[in-house]
Design an enzyme around this catalytic site. Structure first.
Site, PDB file in Angstrom:
ATOM      1  N   CYS A 133       5.633   5.800  -2.004  1.00 28.54           N
ATOM      2  CA  CYS A 133       4.430   5.040  -1.081  1.00 28.54           C
ATOM      3  C   CYS A 133       4.504   3.565  -2.107  1.00 28.54           C
ATOM      4  O   CYS A 133       3.730   2.616  -1.531  1.00 28.54           O
ATOM      5  CB  CYS A 133       3.252   5.568  -1.003  1.00 28.54           C
ATOM      6  SG  CYS A 133       3.533   7.002  -0.061  1.00 28.54           S
ATOM      7  N   GLU A 184      -9.475   6.125  -4.796  1.00 36.60           N
ATOM      8  CA  GLU A 184      -9.365   4.683  -4.991  1.00 36.60           C
ATOM      9  C   GLU A 184     -10.478   4.090  -5.004  1.00 36.60           C
ATOM     10  O   GLU A 184     -10.734   2.970  -6.081  1.00 36.60           O
ATOM     11  CB  GLU A 184      -8.580   4.110  -3.547  1.00 36.60           C
ATOM     12  CG  GLU A 184      -8.049   2.692  -3.982  1.00 36.60           C
ATOM     13  CD  GLU A 184      -7.053   2.411  -2.996  1.00 36.60           C
ATOM     14  OE1 GLU A 184      -6.668   1.098  -3.035  1.00 36.60           O
ATOM     15  OE2 GLU A 184      -6.947   2.818  -2.020  1.00 36.60           O
ATOM     16  N   LYS A 195      -3.641  -0.320   6.962  1.00 38.30           N
ATOM     17  CA  LYS A 195      -3.163   0.913   7.424  1.00 38.30           C
ATOM     18  C   LYS A 195      -3.741   1.494   8.607  1.00 38.30           C
ATOM     19  O   LYS A 195      -3.112   1.999   9.527  1.00 38.30           O
ATOM     20  CB  LYS A 195      -2.950   2.025   6.294  1.00 38.30           C
ATOM     21  CG  LYS A 195      -2.004   1.673   5.336  1.00 38.30           C
ATOM     22  CD  LYS A 195      -1.619   2.921   4.286  1.00 38.30           C
ATOM     23  CE  LYS A 195      -0.979   2.731   3.189  1.00 38.30           C
ATOM     24  NZ  LYS A 195      -1.191   1.749   2.232  1.00 38.30           N
TER      25      LYS A 195
END
Length: 402
Positions: A162, A305, A326
């Protein structure tokens, strides 16, 4: 050390064909995720994705090209054409000899693999087309872009799950900054939305059946997408000398490895990549106004994150805007960072922050300004683009408004 600017951008993804359509959808907070449409989809438990709709390759490529171009290559060529045409560059002579292509993809020709496995194992055929290998190889898109636009310099493909696109763009940035190339075409693409591609991801049990809700307390997984994003990275003085329009400046990049777990992300690894990007760009934490998050919508990614952002930015983390597009276009796997870079350019150039849509419930472990559901107007001078991959491989880019 040369300055590096972006003078062209192109894309095709679930939100639209072309940069203007994509940015309009991001500004409107439009969702491109919907029911998947391909053979045997009824055999899947996951039936949604950010699929490119109403796509007819026969209208865009001739029969000979379609035999050679997997869907991910087709997407790349379309995005590259838009980016190179916007840049106004023609690659001849010395410029052609030193300009190259660095693209990211995780799977390459997944649709070609899937079709030919079906042909051999299900249909019982003993032969496949002689161009199957050139069609499915990960470097196919980079090679065809190189051939189409006469790019004879450093050209290769990066495959780091990714983070593939961000790693690719970081390498292109280094090539231009070092003076090895005046111009690099870079970005990434992915097209895994076929039966085998989705079935493989189902096995990880990280997929949502209904929506991508990054940072929302009721999130239940990621959603796959497909498409491509391609950019022209150019030496600033070269661009200025020819009067090129500059979309943004790339000012730093950093990469790190968690060296910890093949699927679980590490707060320390992600934080080191963000801190490294700031150091490489020679900017302070307070200079950053927006982060385009990796933001997959899984509990593991989102909490890690947010914790990494808090570690990397300290008290300034509370002043940052951080969003995940996303939620709109899905997770393009190896191509995701390239499409998401458009949101950074929009923030810097237009002063519009793309939202995190489908956000419903605050999560105490994601207590940052995630720009929920509606785009926001704000002046941003510096933006970061995060990409964190399976295998613990991280890549972060820093961009500045010009």
């Amino acid at each position: 050390m040369n300055r590096v600017v972006i003078t062209g951008a192109g894309t095709i993804n679930a939100l639209g064909t072309g940069v203007p359509a994509t940015l309009e959808a991001m500004r409107e907070g439009r969702c491109g995720i919907g029911p998947l449409e391909f053979r045997d989809v009824e055999r899947l438990s996951i039936r949604i994705g950010g699929q490119v709709r109403d796509y007819e390759p026969e209208a865009l490529f001739n029969r000979q090209q379609i035999v050679l171009y997997d869907r991910f290559t087709q997407f790349t060529l379309l995005a590259a054409r838009e980016a190179i045409e916007q840049s106004g560059l023609t690659f001849i002579g010395e410029l052609a000899a030193t300009s190259g292509v660095v693209l990211g993809t995780a799977g390459g020709g997944v649709s070609t693999w899937d079709d030919n496995y079906r042909s051999v194992y299900e249909d019982g055929k003993n032969r496949v087309h002689p161009f199957v290998v050139p069609k499915l190889m990960n470097n196919a898109a980079a090679s065809h872009v190189s051939m189409e636009w006469n790019l004879k310099g450093p050209s290769f493909t990066v495959s780091t799950a990714c983070a593939s696109s961000n790693h690719a763009m970081a390498q292109a940035f280094q090539l231009v900054r070092s003076g090895a190339s005046k111009v690099m075409v870079t970005g990434g693409a992915e097209s895994m939305l076929c039966f085998g591609g989705v079935k493989a991801w189902e096995g990880l049990r990280v997929m949502s059946r209904d929506a991508c809700r990054p940072f929302s307390a009721n999130r239940n997984g990621m959603v796959q997408g497909e498409g491509a994003g391609v950019f022209v990275f150019e030496d600033y003085e070269h661009a200025r000398a020819r009067g090129a329009e500059i979309l943004a400046e790339v000012i730093g990049a950093a990469m790190s490895s968690d060296a910890a777990d093949i699927v679980m992300p590490s707060k320390q690894g992600a934080a080191r990549a963000m801190t490294g990007a700031l150091q490489d760009a020679r900017i302070a934490q307070s200079d950053v106004g927006y982060i385009n998050a990796h933001g997959t919508g899984t509990a593991a990614n989102d909490k890690t994150e947010c914790a990494a952002v808090a570690d990397a930015f300290g008290h300034h983390a509370n002043d940052l805007m951080i969003s995940s597009t996303k939620s709109m276009h899905g997770h393009l796997i190896g191509g995701t960072g390239a499409v998401e870079l458009l949101a950074c350019i929009m923030a810097l150039r237009d002063g519009v922050i793309a939202p995190t849509i489908s956000y419903e419930e605050p999560d105490p472990e994601c207590a940052l300004d995630v720009v929920p559901n509606e785009a926001r107007e704000a002046r941003v001078d510096v933006a970061l683009s995060n990409a964190f991959a399976f295998g613990g491989l991280n890549a972060v880019l820093a961009l500045r408004r010009v």
